[in-house]
Design a protein around this motif. Structure first.
Motif, mmCIF file in Angstrom:
data_model
loop_
_atom_site.group_PDB
_atom_site.id
_atom_site.type_symbol
_atom_site.label_atom_id
_atom_site.label_comp_id
_atom_site.label_asym_id
_atom_site.label_seq_id
_atom_site.Cartn_x
_atom_site.Cartn_y
_atom_site.Cartn_z
ATOM 1 N N ASN A 250 -22.683 -62.731 5.347
ATOM 2 C CA ASN A 250 -21.422 -63.064 6.016
ATOM 3 C C ASN A 250 -21.668 -63.334 7.500
ATOM 4 N N LEU A 251 -22.534 -62.518 8.100
ATOM 5 C CA LEU A 251 -22.897 -62.749 9.499
ATOM 6 C C LEU A 251 -23.591 -64.099 9.664
ATOM 7 N N LEU A 252 -24.477 -64.428 8.716
ATOM 8 C CA LEU A 252 -25.169 -65.721 8.797
ATOM 9 C C LEU A 252 -24.189 -66.880 8.652
ATOM 10 N N ARG A 253 -23.199 -66.717 7.759
ATOM 11 C CA ARG A 253 -22.190 -67.766 7.613
ATOM 12 C C ARG A 253 -21.387 -67.922 8.903
ATOM 13 N N LYS A 254 -21.023 -66.773 9.485
ATOM 14 C CA LYS A 254 -20.287 -66.828 10.749
ATOM 15 C C LYS A 254 -21.143 -67.461 11.841
ATOM 16 N N GLN A 255 -22.427 -67.122 11.840
ATOM 17 C CA GLN A 255 -23.335 -67.703 12.833
ATOM 18 C C GLN A 255 -23.396 -69.212 12.675
ATOM 19 N N SER A 256 -23.539 -69.678 11.435
ATOM 20 C CA SER A 256 -23.591 -71.118 11.184
ATOM 21 C C SER A 256 -22.297 -71.796 11.606
ATOM 22 N N ALA A 257 -21.167 -71.163 11.263
ATOM 23 C CA ALA A 257 -19.870 -71.732 11.648
ATOM 24 C C ALA A 257 -19.711 -71.750 13.163
ATOM 25 N N ILE A 262 -19.695 -74.535 18.397
ATOM 26 C CA ILE A 262 -20.258 -74.758 19.730
ATOM 27 C C ILE A 262 -20.713 -76.204 19.879
ATOM 28 N N LYS A 263 -21.349 -76.730 18.860
ATOM 29 C CA LYS A 263 -21.810 -78.124 18.900
ATOM 30 C C LYS A 263 -20.636 -79.075 19.062
ATOM 31 N N ARG A 264 -19.548 -78.796 18.326
ATOM 32 C CA ARG A 264 -18.363 -79.650 18.429
ATOM 33 C C ARG A 264 -17.741 -79.557 19.814
ATOM 34 N N LEU A 265 -17.626 -78.342 20.331
ATOM 35 C CA LEU A 265 -17.013 -78.156 21.647
ATOM 36 C C LEU A 265 -17.864 -78.778 22.741
ATOM 37 N N GLU A 266 -19.188 -78.666 22.630
ATOM 38 C CA GLU A 266 -20.060 -79.284 23.632
ATOM 39 C C GLU A 266 -19.914 -80.792 23.622
ATOM 40 N N SER A 267 -19.861 -81.374 22.437
ATOM 41 C CA SER A 267 -19.680 -82.826 22.334
ATOM 42 C C SER A 267 -18.332 -83.247 22.902
ATOM 43 N N SER A 268 -17.284 -82.472 22.571
ATOM 44 C CA SER A 268 -15.939 -82.800 23.045
ATOM 45 C C SER A 268 -15.851 -82.706 24.567
ATOM 46 N N THR A 269 -16.373 -81.632 25.136
ATOM 47 C CA THR A 269 -16.281 -81.469 26.588
ATOM 48 C C THR A 269 -17.122 -82.506 27.326
ATOM 49 N N ASP A 270 -18.270 -82.868 26.775
ATOM 50 C CA ASP A 270 -19.098 -83.899 27.413
ATOM 51 C C ASP A 270 -18.374 -85.241 27.429
ATOM 52 N N GLN A 271 -17.716 -85.584 26.332
ATOM 53 C CA GLN A 271 -16.992 -86.856 26.254
ATOM 54 C C GLN A 271 -15.824 -86.872 27.240
ATOM 55 N N VAL A 272 -15.042 -85.783 27.250
ATOM 56 C CA VAL A 272 -13.887 -85.726 28.152
ATOM 57 C C VAL A 272 -14.352 -85.735 29.602
ATOM 58 N N ARG A 273 -15.407 -85.008 29.900
ATOM 59 C CA ARG A 273 -15.929 -84.974 31.265
ATOM 60 C C ARG A 273 -16.347 -86.364 31.714
ATOM 61 N N SER A 274 -17.094 -87.070 30.849
ATOM 62 C CA SER A 274 -17.550 -88.420 31.193
ATOM 63 C C SER A 274 -16.362 -89.352 31.405
ATOM 64 N N PHE A 275 -15.355 -89.248 30.541
ATOM 65 C CA PHE A 275 -14.167 -90.091 30.660
ATOM 66 C C PHE A 275 -13.437 -89.816 31.973
ATOM 67 N N LEU A 276 -13.241 -88.547 32.279
ATOM 68 C CA LEU A 276 -12.501 -88.201 33.490
ATOM 69 C C LEU A 276 -13.278 -88.580 34.753
ATOM 70 N N ASP A 482 -20.480 -66.604 23.700
ATOM 71 C CA ASP A 482 -20.580 -65.143 23.786
ATOM 72 C C ASP A 482 -20.563 -64.514 22.392
ATOM 73 N N GLU A 483 -19.674 -65.050 21.513
ATOM 74 C CA GLU A 483 -19.596 -64.515 20.157
ATOM 75 C C GLU A 483 -20.890 -64.765 19.398
ATOM 76 N N LEU A 484 -21.506 -65.934 19.626
ATOM 77 C CA LEU A 484 -22.773 -66.241 18.960
ATOM 78 C C LEU A 484 -23.852 -65.254 19.395
ATOM 79 N N VAL A 485 -23.884 -64.947 20.673
ATOM 80 C CA VAL A 485 -24.865 -63.969 21.167
ATOM 81 C C VAL A 485 -24.645 -62.619 20.478
ATOM 82 N N ARG A 486 -23.360 -62.229 20.354
ATOM 83 C CA ARG A 486 -23.064 -60.952 19.691
ATOM 84 C C ARG A 486 -23.449 -60.995 18.213
ATOM 85 N N LEU A 487 -23.178 -62.163 17.560
ATOM 86 C CA LEU A 487 -23.542 -62.296 16.148
ATOM 87 C C LEU A 487 -25.056 -62.202 15.962
ATOM 88 N N GLU A 488 -25.798 -62.859 16.846
ATOM 89 C CA GLU A 488 -27.256 -62.808 16.746
ATOM 90 C C GLU A 488 -27.761 -61.382 16.922
#
Length: 655
Positions: A250-257, A262-276, A482-488
C-alpha cells in the motif's frame, strides 16, 4: 536444526514423511468420460488414479513405421478435465470445446475424489448442453451421482477444497489472505493454478502458472501475489507479516501515485510559469520560484486596473453625449413641428366645417321660402306671426354671404401655411433620422471599444487565475514532495520491520531451502547452494553464494525443483500444501533427458520414503517421453494413449 538440513546430506535422514500426514488434503480416485442418453450411461474413457506417482503417457512409436504418435491424443485434455472438475471454468480452448460438442453432444465428465475423509463425485457437462453446469455429490460413485441432486454448488465445493487444504473445519473458516497487487483474498482457483501449471507456460518461471492462450479463464497472478500464496501454503508467512506485506505494498502504491502527482504538478507549474513569463515580458528564471506567483499576480492586477481606468476614461471622453444631444434636439423640433401641423390642420378643419354649416343654412332658407309661397295665407311675414316664427333663426342672405367669404379667405390663408409646415416637418424628420443614425453609430463604436477593453480585462483575469493556480500547484507540489519523503521513510522502516519479522520464520525457511537443495541435487547430481530469498517483492531462487539467478538454461529445472521442493516439504510436515500436483509434459519445456529421468526417480524416492506407511501425496504427470525403464513404472502408469488408433485417443474419436 542439524547441519545436514542446511548443507544437504545424501542419506536424507532429515526428510522423513510426517507421521501425522497420512494422505493428501484431497486426491483423485477416478475420472470417467461418458455419454448420458436419458438414463443410460455409456463409458467413453475410465481412468483410475492412485496415491503417489501417476503417469499418463503415450505408446512408443515404431521407428521404422511411425512418426509422432504422442501428440494430439488427449494428455493435456485429461489434465484440463481434472482442473475443470476441480472448479476451473473451461476444460480447453473454445475451438476444442466446440469440436467436442459436435462430436460428443451427450458427453459428461465425472471425477471421483476424496476430500479429507469424505468421498465425493463431481459431474460436469463436456459436450452436452442445456443441463446443469456443476454437480458435487457426497459418498456416491459416478454412476449414481449422475442421477442424484447436488449436495454443493461449484463455489461451495471450491471452498471445501480450500478449507480442507488449509486445515479448517468449515469452508467459511478458510484463511483469508489479501494479495497486495490483486487487492483481494487468495482463492481456491489461485492455488489450483500452482498445483496444475499450464503447459503453455513451458515451466519458464517458478511463479508463472497460467497462460491466456489456454483460455482457462483463470488469470495469472502477479509475481508478488503468487509469492504470497506460496508463502502462505508453505508456512512462510504468518498473519503479522502478511499485514506488513499488504501495508508495505500500500505504501508502494501511494509512493507511485505520489510520484505521478509530483510529475504532473511539476509539468503544470513549468508550463504556467513559462506562459506567465512570456505574457509579462520577464526573462526565463528571472523571478525566484517562491516569489514568482505573487509577483505575477501583482503585475496582472496592475494591468487590470489600468484597463479599467482606460475603459472609464473612454466612456467619459467619448463624443457620444454631444451626438445624443444633437439627436434629442432634432427630435424635440420634430415633435414641436408635428404639433404645429396638428394645430393648423385643426383650424382648417374648423373653417371647413363652418362652410358646411353656411351651405346647410342656405339650403334650409330656400326650402322655407318655397313653402311660404305655397302657403294660402295672404298676410305678409311681418303681419303673420306664424311666418315670422319659421324664419326667426335664419341669417339674412347678405350676412350668410359675408360669413362664407370670410371663412374662405381664412382657409386660403391657412392651407399654404400648413403646406409649408409639413415641408418643414419632413425636413426635421430627416434630420432626426440622420442624427439618430449618428448616435447609434457612435454608441456602437463606444460599445465595441469598451468590449475590446473588457476582453483584455478577461484575459488578464484568466492570467490571474493561472497565476493563482500556479500558487496552488506550487503549494500542492511542496506538500506532495514532503509526503513522498515521509512515504520513503515509512517504506524503509517497513522493510526493516519485515526483515525483523522474518527472523521468526527462519527455521521453516531453512527447512524449505533444505528440500530445495535436495531436489536440485537429485535432478542435477551436483551439490547445490540453491535457496529461496524472501522479500517484500516476492520469492527469488538464488543459485549459489554469489546470489545469482539460475538463468534461462536452468529455467525448467528451476520451476520443477521449486514445485517438487514444496511438495517434498509438505510431505515432511511443512506448511499446508495439499500434497497434490499435476505436471503436464515437463519434458517439452526443454528439460534435458537425463534430468527428466531423475525427476521420476525423485518421485519414486518420495514414495519409498514412506516405507510401509500410507503415501501422503499424489503426483500426476502427463508425458510423451517414457520414464526410465529401470524404475519399473508400469504400476504407476494409469493411462497409455496412442495416436495410431481411435481406441488410443482419450475420447475415442479425433476432432
Amino acid at each position: 536444526m542439524s547441519q545436514s538440513l542446511l548443507t544437504f546430506d545424501d542419506e536424507d535422514h532429515e526428510f522423513e514423511p510426517a507421521a501425522t500426514r497420512t494422505a493428501p488434503s484431497f486426491f483423485i480416485r477416478r475420472l470417467v468420460v461418458f455419454n448420458l442418453n436419458e438414463d443410460e450411461t455409456e463409458r467413453i474413457r475410465d481412468v483410475e488414479f492412485k496415491l503417489g506417482l501417476n503417469i499418463i503417457n503415450t505408446a512408443p512409436p515404431d521407428p521404422d513405421k511411425d512418426g509422432a504418435v504422442g501428440h494430439d491424443v488427449g494428455k493435456t485434455l485429461l489434465t484440463r478435465l481434472i482442473r475443470y472438475c476441480l472448479g476451473e471454468t473451461n476444460f480447453g480452448k473454445k475451438r476444442t470445446r466446440n469440436k467436442i460438442a459436435v462430436a460428443l453432444p451427450e458427453s459428461f465428465v465425472a471425477l471421483e475424489l476424496t476430500v479429507g475423509t469424505e468421498d465425493w463425485t463431481v459431474v460436469r457437462p463436456l459436450g452436452a448442453t442445456g443441463t446443469y453446469s456443476y454437480k458435487a455429490v457426497r459418498d456416491k460413485p459416478w454412476q449414481m451421482a449422475v442421477h442424484e441432486p447436488s449436495d454443493m454448488n461449484q463455489s461451495q465445493f471450491a471452498d471445501l477444497l480450500f478449507a480442507e487444504t488449509l486445515g479448517t473445519s468449515e469452508p467459511n473458516e478458510a484463511f483469508q489472505v489479501t494479495m497486495p497487487k490483486a487487492d483481494r483474498p487468495i482463492r481456491w482457483l489461485d492455488l489450483l493454478a500452482w498445483l496444475s501449471r499450464d503447459q503453455n507456460c513451458r515451466y519458464r518461471r517458478p511463479l508463472e502458472w497460467r497462460s491466456e492462450f489456454s483460455e482457462s479463464n483463470t488469470k495469472n497472478l502477479k509475481e508478488v501475489d503468487a509469492s504470497v500464496l506460496v508463502r502462505c501454503m508453505m508456512g512462510l508467512l504468518d498473519e503479522t507479516e502478511r499485514k506488513l506485506i499488504v501495508k508495505h505494498h500500500n505504501l508502494l502504491r501511494k509512493q507511485s501515485a505520489k510520484e505521478s502527482e509530483i510529475k504532473r504538478l511539476e509539468s503544470s507549474t513549468d508550463q504556467v510559469r513559462s506562459f506567465l513569463e512570456r505574457r509579462l515580458g520577464l526573462d526565463p528564471g528571472a523571478v525566484d520560484t517562491n516569489l514568482f506567483a505573487s509577483t505575477a499576480i501583482a503585475e496582472l492586477q496592475r494591468q487590470r486596473e489600468a484597463k479599467e481606468v482606460e475603459a472609464l476614461a473612454l466612456e467619459l471622453e467619448h463624443e457620444l453625449e454631444s451626438v445624443y444631444q444633437t439627436w434629442d434636439d432634432a427630435k424635440s423640433k420634430r415633435i414641436r413641428k408635428e404639433r404645429d401641423v396638428e394645430m393648423l390642420g385643426g383650424e382648417i378643419k374648423t373653417r371647413e366645417d363652418r362652410l358646411v354649416q353656411i351651405k346647410n343654412q342656405t339650403d334650409k332658407t330656400i326650402k322655407k321660402s318655397l313653402a311660404l309661397r305655397a302657403d294660402v295665407c295672404s298676410n305678409s311675414m311681418e303681419d303673420c306671426p306664424v311666418k315670422r316664427a319659421k324664419f326667426q333663426n335664419d341669417f339674412p342672405k347678405h350676412a350668410r354671404d359675408h360669413a362664407k367669404d370670410q371663412v374662405e379667405e381664412e382657409l386660403a390663408e391657412l392651407k399654404p401655411k400648413l403646406a409649408d409646415v409639413e415641408i418643414e416637418l419632413k425636413s426635421l424628420e430627416s434630420k432626426e433620422q440622420s442624427t439618430k443614425a449618428s448616435y447609434d453609430k457612435a454608441k456602437q463604436g463606444l460599445a465595441e471599444a469598451v468590449k475590446s477593453i473588457n476582453k483584455e480585462i478577461a484575459k488578464i483575469d484568466a492570467q490571474i487565475e493561472e497565476a493563482e493556480s500556479f500558487t496552488d500547484d506550487r503549494t500542492a507540489l511542496e506538500k506532495a514532495t514532503d509526503e513522498l519523503v515521509r512515504l520513503e521513510s515509512k517504506i524503509t522502516r517497513s522493510r526493516d520491520v519485515q526483515k525483523s519479522e522474518q527472523k521468526g520464520l527462519a527455521e521453516r525457511h531453512q527447512r524449505l531451502n533444505a528440500h530445495l537443495r535436495r531436489v536440485f541435487f537429485r535432478l542435477t547430481q551436483q551439490s547445490s547452494d540453491a535457496r529461496l530469498q524472501l522479500n517484500l517483492n516476492g520469492i527469488r531462487i538464488i543459485a549459489g553464494e554469489d546470489e545469482s539467478d539460475p538463468g534461462e538454461a536452468m529455467a525448467s529445472e528451476t520451476a520443477l525443483a521449486f514445485d517438487l521442493a514444496c511438495l517434498s516439504a509438505s510431505i515432511c510436515g511443512l506448511g499446508v500444501h495439499p500434497r497434490f500436483m499435476i505436471h503436464d509434459s515437463p519434458r517439452e519445456g526443454d528439460l534435458e533427458p537425463h534430468i527428466y529421468h531423475r525427476l521420476f526417480r525423485f518421485i519414486a524416492r518420495l514414495e519409498s520414503d514412506h516405507g510401509t506407511n500410507p503415501i501422503n501425496f499424489q503426483y500426476i504427470i502427463a508425458t510423451t517421453t517414457p520414464p526410465p525403464e529401470d524404475l519399473g513404472t508400469s504400476a504407476s502408469t494409469v493411462l497409455t494413449l496412442d495416436a495410431r488408433k481411435l481406441s488410443g485417443l482419450l475420447l475415442l474419436t479425433s476432432f
